[in-house]
Scaffold this motif. Structure first.
Motif, PDB file in Angstrom:
ATOM      1  N   LEU A  49       0.857  -1.176   0.000  1.00  0.00           N
ATOM      2  CA  LEU A  49       0.000   0.000   0.000  1.00  0.00           C
ATOM      3  C   LEU A  49       0.899   1.234   0.000  1.00  0.00           C
ATOM      4  N   LYS A  50       0.659   2.126  -0.949  1.00  0.00           N
ATOM      5  CA  LYS A  50       1.540   3.296  -1.085  1.00  0.00           C
ATOM      6  C   LYS A  50       0.730   4.577  -1.099  1.00  0.00           C
ATOM      7  N   LEU A  51       1.136   5.515  -0.251  1.00  0.00           N
ATOM      8  CA  LEU A  51       0.596   6.865  -0.243  1.00  0.00           C
ATOM      9  C   LEU A  51       1.525   7.732  -1.080  1.00  0.00           C
ATOM     10  N   MET A  52       0.999   8.293  -2.155  1.00  0.00           N
ATOM     11  CA  MET A  52       1.834   9.052  -3.075  1.00  0.00           C
ATOM     12  C   MET A  52       2.223  10.403  -2.473  1.00  0.00           C
ATOM     13  N   PRO A  53       3.320  10.991  -2.953  1.00  0.00           N
ATOM     14  CA  PRO A  53       3.706  12.315  -2.450  1.00  0.00           C
ATOM     15  C   PRO A  53       2.602  13.347  -2.665  1.00  0.00           C
ATOM     16  N   ALA A  54       2.608  14.370  -1.866  1.00  0.00           N
ATOM     17  CA  ALA A  54       1.626  15.441  -2.021  1.00  0.00           C
ATOM     18  C   ALA A  54       1.723  16.035  -3.422  1.00  0.00           C
ATOM     19  N   ASP A  55       0.578  16.398  -3.988  1.00  0.00           N
ATOM     20  CA  ASP A  55       0.483  17.028  -5.315  1.00  0.00           C
ATOM     21  C   ASP A  55       0.809  16.080  -6.461  1.00  0.00           C
ATOM     22  N   PHE A  56       0.892  14.776  -6.186  1.00  0.00           N
ATOM     23  CA  PHE A  56       1.097  13.801  -7.256  1.00  0.00           C
ATOM     24  C   PHE A  56      -0.206  13.723  -8.060  1.00  0.00           C
ATOM     25  N   SER A  57      -0.123  13.835  -9.392  1.00  0.00           N
ATOM     26  CA  SER A  57      -1.336  13.947 -10.192  1.00  0.00           C
ATOM     27  C   SER A  57      -1.927  12.583 -10.541  1.00  0.00           C
ATOM     28  N   VAL A  58      -3.236  12.562 -10.729  1.00  0.00           N
ATOM     29  CA  VAL A  58      -3.930  11.337 -11.131  1.00  0.00           C
ATOM     30  C   VAL A  58      -3.432  10.871 -12.492  1.00  0.00           C
ATOM     31  N   ARG A  97      -5.070  12.957  -0.746  1.00  0.00           N
ATOM     32  CA  ARG A  97      -3.883  12.309  -1.322  1.00  0.00           C
ATOM     33  C   ARG A  97      -4.302  11.081  -2.117  1.00  0.00           C
ATOM     34  N   LEU A  98      -3.406  10.657  -3.016  1.00  0.00           N
ATOM     35  CA  LEU A  98      -3.640   9.479  -3.840  1.00  0.00           C
ATOM     36  C   LEU A  98      -2.970   8.261  -3.218  1.00  0.00           C
ATOM     37  N   TRP A  99      -3.652   7.126  -3.310  1.00  0.00           N
ATOM     38  CA  TRP A  99      -3.143   5.863  -2.790  1.00  0.00           C
ATOM     39  C   TRP A  99      -3.210   4.812  -3.892  1.00  0.00           C
ATOM     40  N   GLU A 100      -2.273   3.884  -3.865  1.00  0.00           N
ATOM     41  CA  GLU A 100      -2.307   2.739  -4.769  1.00  0.00           C
ATOM     42  C   GLU A 100      -2.019   1.475  -3.977  1.00  0.00           C
ATOM     43  N   LEU A 101      -2.528   0.351  -4.491  1.00  0.00           N
ATOM     44  CA  LEU A 101      -2.282  -0.948  -3.871  1.00  0.00           C
ATOM     45  C   LEU A 101      -1.725  -1.853  -4.953  1.00  0.00           C
ATOM     46  N   GLN A 102      -0.506  -2.333  -4.737  1.00  0.00           N
ATOM     47  CA  GLN A 102       0.139  -3.158  -5.748  1.00  0.00           C
ATOM     48  C   GLN A 102       0.550  -4.493  -5.152  1.00  0.00           C
ATOM     49  N   THR A 103       0.805  -5.439  -6.042  1.00  0.00           N
ATOM     50  CA  THR A 103       1.267  -6.743  -5.586  1.00  0.00           C
ATOM     51  C   THR A 103       2.628  -6.599  -4.915  1.00  0.00           C
ATOM     52  N   TRP A 104       2.841  -7.396  -3.882  1.00  0.00           N
ATOM     53  CA  TRP A 104       4.100  -7.344  -3.142  1.00  0.00           C
ATOM     54  C   TRP A 104       5.184  -8.059  -3.937  1.00  0.00           C
ATOM     55  N   MET A 105       6.350  -7.433  -4.052  1.00  0.00           N
ATOM     56  CA  MET A 105       7.464  -8.013  -4.793  1.00  0.00           C
ATOM     57  C   MET A 105       8.307  -8.878  -3.866  1.00  0.00           C
ATOM     58  N   ASP A 106       8.312 -10.180  -4.114  1.00  0.00           N
ATOM     59  CA  ASP A 106       9.146 -11.079  -3.315  1.00  0.00           C
ATOM     60  C   ASP A 106      10.621 -10.905  -3.675  1.00  0.00           C
TER      61      ASP A 106
END
Length: 333
Positions: A49-58, A97-106
């Motif tokens: 789960l990643k919270l993007m930096p402030a002002d990161f655009s869609v 803020r924008l958030w993304e959820l990505q697969t975990w990299m082993d």
């Protein structure tokens, strides 16, 4: 059930992960961009789960997600995949803020000194990123990266000419002051040569396409020497493959020197390079060595920015000073 931060559970619910399904949420060390990262574990999978930096655009976020998805469909399954939210989009919004959820990299990040197979795999991954996608390069055009570096060089040249270079007299981090002084002194010594070098490529044209732009070894994952993951396309921009090649070549340099023959040969196995692209990579590198340090002067001295991980800052400054020690014999000249 553990008492997790309500914002995190709210965001995960937006990605259709309900609190009852979550086994753990563990904060991970972030980089220097201002983003925040957590490892989220459920019964049969792990996610990032990643919270993007402030002002990161869609638009910027979706472009990175599209690039990864497109290349995964063409066999680059070691790229992170992005999960859809209940809205159907691959992001969620909370607290502005924008958030993304990505697969975990082993796997584990490579450590210095990088093995030859690891370096080979990283360069091949860069080449695959530029070779395995549906859309051909948009057009043959001048390099945006060269334009940007010409502008940056001119900005700092004018500061020097007008005696406006920042003073480090009252800078509050003595451990970083010698490096920052070296960055300023080196630019004063080399800016005329660098400016002429960049202007020589101002009107040259290249194939432009999506670039990772900042492919750092810490964004790769390995099981031994086997590449298992590549993530973080947040810096992605439009330019020639030389941009990615120059960045990675510098990152894996040894004692301040780049093994260009190794870098070019590794990439050429998958994505052929023209002589002008090889030259562009070398010029990008010389400019990066001299100008990236000035970015740090801007952030630390002029802007007064602070970073959560001072060790990361020290490592970046140390890497740049090692590169500067060899700048006089750089092949770009």
């Amino acid at each position: 059930m553990p008492d997790y931060d309500p914002t995190l559970t709210q965001v995960l619910a937006a990605f259709q992960l309900q609190p009852a399904a979550i086994r753990s949420i563990v904060a991970c060390e972030g980089g220097l961009s201002g983003s925040e990262v957590w490892k989220v574990e459920v019964a049969l999978a792990s996610y990032c789960l990643k919270l993007m930096p402030a002002d990161f655009s869609v638009n910027r976020l979706l472009a990175a997600h599209h690039a990864a998805h497109q290349r995964r469909e063409h066999g680059m399954t070691y790229l992170a995949d992005y999960l859809p939210a209940s809205t159907g989009q691959t992001y969620a919004q909370a607290d502005g803020r924008l958030w993304e959820l990505q697969t975990w990299m082993d796997g584990s990040p490579p450590v210095v000194p990088y093995s030859v197979p690891q370096k080979q795999a990283m360069f091949e991954a860069i080449a695959e990123f530029h070779a395995k996608h549906e859309s051909p390069p948009r057009e043959t055009e001048v390099s945006p990266g060269i334009k940007t570096r010409i502008e940056l060089c001119e900005k700092w040249r004018l500061k020097h000419v007008r005696d406006q270079l920042p003073s480090l007299h009252s800078f509050g981090h003595p451990q970083w002051k010698p490096a920052l002084e070296e960055f300023l002194d080196s630019f004063v010594h080399y800016h005329a040569r660098l400016g002429s070098l960049l202007l020589s490529l101002e009107h040259e044209t290249y194939l432009l396409e999506d670039c990772i732009a900042d492919p750092r070894p810490e964004n790769f994952r390995f099981d031994g020497d086997y590449l298992t993951g590549l993530f973080d396309l947040g810096s992605m921009r439009w330019d020639n493959i030389a941009l990615d090649l120059s960045r990675l070549a510098s990152e894996v340099s040894h004692n301040g020197e780049v093994d260009w023959n190794f870098a070019f040969q590794a990439v050429q196995l998958i994505r052929p390079l023209t002589p002008s692209e090889e030259r562009l990579a070398i010029v990008f590198d010389a400019a990066n060595v001299l100008l990236t340090g000035l970015n740090w002067v801007q952030w630390l001295v002029i802007d007064g920015s602070s970073f959560a991980n001072c060790d990361h800052v020290s490592a970046r400054l140390s890497h740049l000073t090692a590169r500067l020690e060899k700048i006089e014999k750089h092949p770009a000249w």
